[in-house]
Motif scaffolding. Structure first.
Motif, PDB file in Angstrom:
ATOM      1  N   LYS A  75      11.459   1.762   5.489  1.00 12.03           N
ATOM      2  CA  LYS A  75      12.188   0.659   6.119  1.00 12.03           C
ATOM      3  C   LYS A  75      12.610  -0.374   5.080  1.00 12.03           C
ATOM      4  O   LYS A  75      13.721  -0.923   5.150  1.00 12.03           O
ATOM      5  CB  LYS A  75      11.326   0.008   7.196  1.00 12.03           C
ATOM      6  CG  LYS A  75      11.100   0.870   8.429  1.00 12.03           C
ATOM      7  CD  LYS A  75      10.252   0.145   9.466  1.00 12.03           C
ATOM      8  CE  LYS A  75      10.062   0.999  10.717  1.00 12.03           C
ATOM      9  NZ  LYS A  75       9.213   0.303  11.725  1.00 12.03           N
ATOM     10  N   ALA A  76      11.748  -0.639   4.118  1.00 13.59           N
ATOM     11  CA  ALA A  76      12.075  -1.615   3.080  1.00 13.59           C
ATOM     12  C   ALA A  76      13.232  -1.121   2.212  1.00 13.59           C
ATOM     13  O   ALA A  76      14.106  -1.904   1.819  1.00 13.59           O
ATOM     14  CB  ALA A  76      10.844  -1.896   2.220  1.00 13.59           C
ATOM     15  N   VAL A 119      16.261  -6.464  -2.895  1.00  6.34           N
ATOM     16  CA  VAL A 119      14.878  -6.204  -2.494  1.00  6.34           C
ATOM     17  C   VAL A 119      14.794  -6.219  -0.979  1.00  6.34           C
ATOM     18  O   VAL A 119      15.369  -7.094  -0.322  1.00  6.34           O
ATOM     19  CB  VAL A 119      13.912  -7.253  -3.084  1.00  6.34           C
ATOM     20  CG1 VAL A 119      12.497  -7.053  -2.546  1.00  6.34           C
ATOM     21  CG2 VAL A 119      13.910  -7.192  -4.606  1.00  6.34           C
ATOM     22  N   GLY A 120      14.122  -5.238  -0.422  1.00  7.39           N
ATOM     23  CA  GLY A 120      13.860  -5.207   1.013  1.00  7.39           C
ATOM     24  C   GLY A 120      12.372  -5.322   1.273  1.00  7.39           C
ATOM     25  O   GLY A 120      11.558  -4.819   0.493  1.00  7.39           O
ATOM     26  N   PHE A 139       2.430 -11.381 -10.389  1.00  8.55           N
ATOM     27  CA  PHE A 139       1.072 -10.935 -10.665  1.00  8.55           C
ATOM     28  C   PHE A 139       1.031  -9.425 -10.825  1.00  8.55           C
ATOM     29  O   PHE A 139       0.532  -8.909 -11.787  1.00  8.55           O
ATOM     30  CB  PHE A 139       0.116 -11.369  -9.542  1.00  8.55           C
ATOM     31  CG  PHE A 139       0.042 -12.855  -9.364  1.00  8.55           C
ATOM     32  CD1 PHE A 139      -0.761 -13.619 -10.190  1.00  8.55           C
ATOM     33  CD2 PHE A 139       0.800 -13.485  -8.387  1.00  8.55           C
ATOM     34  CE1 PHE A 139      -0.836 -14.992 -10.027  1.00  8.55           C
ATOM     35  CE2 PHE A 139       0.741 -14.859  -8.221  1.00  8.55           C
ATOM     36  CZ  PHE A 139      -0.086 -15.611  -9.047  1.00  8.55           C
ATOM     37  N   GLU A 140       1.583  -8.713  -9.829  1.00 11.98           N
ATOM     38  CA  GLU A 140       1.591  -7.260  -9.865  1.00 11.98           C
ATOM     39  C   GLU A 140       2.640  -6.766  -8.880  1.00 11.98           C
ATOM     40  O   GLU A 140       3.145  -7.515  -8.060  1.00 11.98           O
ATOM     41  CB  GLU A 140       0.204  -6.690  -9.510  1.00 11.98           C
ATOM     42  CG  GLU A 140      -0.257  -7.080  -8.125  1.00 11.98           C
ATOM     43  CD  GLU A 140      -1.637  -6.538  -7.821  1.00 11.98           C
ATOM     44  OE1 GLU A 140      -1.910  -5.387  -8.190  1.00 11.98           O
ATOM     45  OE2 GLU A 140      -2.426  -7.252  -7.202  1.00 11.98           O
ATOM     46  N   SER A 141       2.978  -5.508  -8.989  1.00  9.20           N
ATOM     47  CA  SER A 141       3.970  -4.958  -8.075  1.00  9.20           C
ATOM     48  C   SER A 141       3.461  -4.970  -6.657  1.00  9.20           C
ATOM     49  O   SER A 141       2.309  -4.699  -6.393  1.00  9.20           O
ATOM     50  CB  SER A 141       4.304  -3.520  -8.493  1.00  9.20           C
ATOM     51  OG  SER A 141       5.114  -2.902  -7.517  1.00  9.20           O
ATOM     52  N   ILE A 142       4.346  -5.306  -5.724  1.00  4.92           N
ATOM     53  CA  ILE A 142       3.954  -5.219  -4.324  1.00  4.92           C
ATOM     54  C   ILE A 142       4.672  -4.067  -3.643  1.00  4.92           C
ATOM     55  O   ILE A 142       4.841  -4.060  -2.438  1.00  4.92           O
ATOM     56  CB  ILE A 142       4.213  -6.545  -3.577  1.00  4.92           C
ATOM     57  CG1 ILE A 142       5.685  -6.974  -3.706  1.00  4.92           C
ATOM     58  CG2 ILE A 142       3.289  -7.625  -4.046  1.00  4.92           C
ATOM     59  CD1 ILE A 142       6.046  -8.179  -2.869  1.00  4.92           C
ATOM     60  N   VAL A 143       5.113  -3.102  -4.459  1.00  6.16           N
ATOM     61  CA  VAL A 143       5.579  -1.855  -3.861  1.00  6.16           C
ATOM     62  C   VAL A 143       4.418  -1.218  -3.105  1.00  6.16           C
ATOM     63  O   VAL A 143       4.575  -0.670  -2.032  1.00  6.16           O
ATOM     64  CB  VAL A 143       6.121  -0.904  -4.945  1.00  6.16           C
ATOM     65  CG1 VAL A 143       6.430   0.460  -4.356  1.00  6.16           C
ATOM     66  CG2 VAL A 143       7.392  -1.497  -5.551  1.00  6.16           C
ATOM     67  N   SER A 155       7.209  -4.177  -0.323  1.00  2.39           N
ATOM     68  CA  SER A 155       8.544  -4.467  -0.856  1.00  2.39           C
ATOM     69  C   SER A 155       9.059  -3.292  -1.668  1.00  2.39           C
ATOM     70  O   SER A 155       8.288  -2.612  -2.354  1.00  2.39           O
ATOM     71  CB  SER A 155       8.516  -5.715  -1.736  1.00  2.39           C
ATOM     72  OG  SER A 155       8.138  -6.849  -0.994  1.00  2.39           O
ATOM     73  N   GLU A 156      10.373  -3.078  -1.593  1.00  6.91           N
ATOM     74  CA  GLU A 156      11.038  -2.060  -2.406  1.00  6.91           C
ATOM     75  C   GLU A 156      12.293  -2.662  -3.015  1.00  6.91           C
ATOM     76  O   GLU A 156      13.065  -3.338  -2.322  1.00  6.91           O
ATOM     77  CB  GLU A 156      11.417  -0.838  -1.563  1.00  6.91           C
ATOM     78  CG  GLU A 156      10.246   0.046  -1.155  1.00  6.91           C
ATOM     79  CD  GLU A 156       9.719   0.891  -2.292  1.00  6.91           C
ATOM     80  OE1 GLU A 156      10.348   0.891  -3.373  1.00  6.91           O
ATOM     81  OE2 GLU A 156       8.679   1.538  -2.109  1.00  6.91           O
TER      82      GLU A 156
END
Length: 204
Positions: free
Chosen positions: A129-130, A11-12, A168-172, A192-193
Motif C-alpha cells: 500500500k505504501a 514517499v508513501g 535514525f534508521e530506515s522505517i521501511v 514507509s516506502e
C-alpha cells in the motif's frame, strides 16, 4: 531526438495497530557448578512456561542459554561460582502482553523487553500500500513539474524503490520491530516506502 524526461522521488506511508507482541524474559540459576546452575535455570524457565496463561506452549521458545563463571562477570549479582541464564521469547497478542509480563514476574522471571510489531503478511500488505501511495505521489509531482513548463507527463520509463531515512534508521521495516518498547499500550506502527520514477514528457 532524445525524449525529454523528468525524474521525481516520493514517499508513501501506511500505518496499522501492532498485531503481535514479543516478551523477552530471563530465567537465572546460580550454583556451585556449571551443571547445577544450568539445571536451576532450566527448572525456573519451566516454571515460567507453566505459569503463563492465555497462550499456548508453542508460543514460548528458548532462544539462548548461557553458563558463566561469575569470576569472569562484571559486577555479578550472586556470590555463587556459576550463573546460568536461559532467555525466552514469548509471542502473544498485544492486549495480552501485560498479563504475560505479570505471569513471568510472579514466577520469578525477569523481563528484558516487550516489543510490539507486525506479522510478516501484514507488514508486506502495508508495504504494498505504501508503494502504491508513493507511485501516485510521484506522478502528481511529475505532472506539477511538467505543467510549469507547458508539458504533459506521458509513460513512465523506469522506477525503483529507495531507502527511507527517519534520521535514525530506515522505517521501511516496522519501527517497533527494531526498537524495544516497554509501553504496554503501543501506538500504531508506520511503514514507509520510497520510490524514484522517471517519466517521459510530451507536448500538451
Amino acid at each position: 531526438m532524445k525524449s525529454r524526461t523528468v525524474t521525481v522521488d516520493a514517499v508513501g506511508q501506511c500505518e496499522a495497530v501492532p498485531d503481535l507482541a514479543t516478551v523477552e524474559a530471563f530465567a537465572i540459576g546460580e550454583g556451585e557448578s556449571a551443571s547445577d546452575a544450568r539445571a536451576i535455570a532450566k527448572d525456573r524457565a519451566s516454571t515460567i512456561r507453566e505459569s503463563i496463561t492465555d497462550i499456548s506452549t508453542d508460543q514460548i521458545r528458548t532462544v539462548d542459554l548461557q553458563v558463566q563463571d561469575t569470576d569472569e562477570m562484571f559486577d555479578p549479582v550472586t556470590d555463587a561460582p556459576f550463573q546460568a541464564t536461559e532467555r525466552l521469547h514469548i509471542d502473544c497478542l498485544p492486549e495480552n502482553a501485560e498479563s504475560v509480563v505479570v505471569d513471568i514476574t510472579n514466577a520469578g522471571g525477569q523481563i528484558q523487553t516487550v516489543r510490539f510489531h507486525l506479522h510478516e503478511n501484514k507488514r508486506r500488505e502495508l508495504q504494498d500500500k505504501a508503494i502504491n501511495s508513493a507511485m501516485e505521489r510521484a506522478r502528481e509531482k511529475a505532472e506539477q513539474m511538467a505543467a510549469a513548463e507547458g508539458l504533459a507527463v506521458a509513460e513512465i520509463q523506469e522506477a525503483a524503490t529507495t531507502d527511507v531515512s527517519t534520521g535514525f534508521e530506515s522505517i521501511v521495516d516496522e519501527a517497533l520491530d527494531s526498537s524495544p518498547d516497554t509501553d504496554l499500550h503501543p501506538a500504531p506502527i508506520t511503514v514507509s516506502e520510497g520510490i524514484e520514477a522517471v517519466y517521459e514528457l510530451s507536448e500538451e
